[in-house]
Enzyme design. Structure first.
Site, PDB file in Angstrom:
ATOM      1  N   TYR A 178       0.812  -1.218   0.000  1.00  0.00           N
ATOM      2  CA  TYR A 178       0.000   0.000   0.000  1.00  0.00           C
ATOM      3  C   TYR A 178       0.850   1.276   0.000  1.00  0.00           C
ATOM      4  CZ  TYR A 178      -3.333   3.580   1.403  1.00  0.00           C
ATOM      5  OH  TYR A 178      -4.089   4.715   1.451  1.00  0.00           O
ATOM      6  N   THR A 213     -13.277   4.865   7.508  1.00  0.00           N
ATOM      7  CA  THR A 213     -13.808   4.125   6.359  1.00  0.00           C
ATOM      8  C   THR A 213     -13.637   2.627   6.561  1.00  0.00           C
ATOM      9  OG1 THR A 213     -11.709   4.107   5.139  1.00  0.00           O
ATOM     10  CG2 THR A 213     -13.150   6.022   4.808  1.00  0.00           C
TER      11      THR A 213
END
Length: 244
Positions: A178, A213
């Site tokens: 990531y 989120t």
């Protein structure tokens, strides 16, 4: 396109059926733009668009998987056919590679033991997907009087922050998927900005912050609206706004 909506700016937000992407779609619609909700899942995209329309926005769903060139090309074709141009592109779609975990718990991204297939999948979405979508939409963006491209990066992309072993990112485990993908996206943003500035296309990357989120299992402390606000600001820059 009706005469009533012909004057509206047209914005495409990828990965917009939930999270920061949906928040950005909602805010852009509130500013009077026609917003296209890009989503891999047609049903989820249609549901999100319907809910945003119910709130008063001119919002429509577009099936778009950034890793599937066929859906990218088809999305561009539909936008050209229906609207003839694109004013704003928000490259929001992205994956963490670790599922719903907090960054400090992403043990599967430690470089010495990471699964190469995971790294490939993350780069395919977070970097190559942005190139695919951007290049497909560029002909439409060039027809806009004030085209804007916004790429959703991350504070994790910062080489300076990651190099500070006692700094704000010190608690995060090393990441081979990531974090490098977002560093690459930030670098890519600068390269697009260099190429496209002569055409008046402003290209910027934004780090929304640690937003609550699904991707962090709702451990973020910023609201979706707060995270989306910076994307919307860059999507609505004036002609003298920054690029790169």
């Amino acid at each position: 396109m009706s005469e009533q909506t012909a004057h509206r700016k047209v914005a495409l937000v990828t990965g917009a059926n939930k999270g920061i992407g949906r928040g950005a779609a909602e805010q852009l619609a509130a500013l009077g733009m026609t917003v296209l909700v890009g989503a891999r899942d047609p049903q989820r995209g249609a549901q999100a668009a319907a809910e945003l329309r119910a709130a008063g926005g001119d919002v429509h769903a577009v099936t778009l998987d950034v890793t599937d060139p066929a859906t990218v090309r088809e999305a561009a074709r539909q936008i050209e056919e229906r609207f003839g141009r694109l004013d704003v592109l928000v490259n929001n779609a992205g994956i963490s590679g670790s599922g719903q975990v907090s960054p400090e718990d992403a043990h599967d991204q430690v470089p010495s033991t990471v699964d190469l297939d995971m790294v490939r999948a993350v780069l395919e979405t977070n970097v190559l997907g942005v190139i695919s979508v951007t290049n497909a939409m560029l002909p439409l963006l060039r027809r806009s009087p004030a085209p804007r491209i916004v790429n959703v990066s991350s504070h994790a992309a910062s080489l300076a922050l990651n190099s500070d072993l006692d700094g704000p990112l010190a608690a995060l485990l090393p990441s081979a998927a990531y974090t490098p993908s977002k560093s690459a996206l930030t670098a890519l943003t600068v390269q697009y900005a260099k190429e496209l500035r002569k055409d008046g296309i402003l290209v910027n990357a934004a780090a929304p912050g640690f937003v609550d989120t699904d991707s962090n299992n709702h451990t973020g402390f910023l609201t979706i609206a707060q995270g989306a606000a910076v994307l919307v600001r860059l999507a609505t820059l004036g002609a003298d706004g920054p690029t790169g």
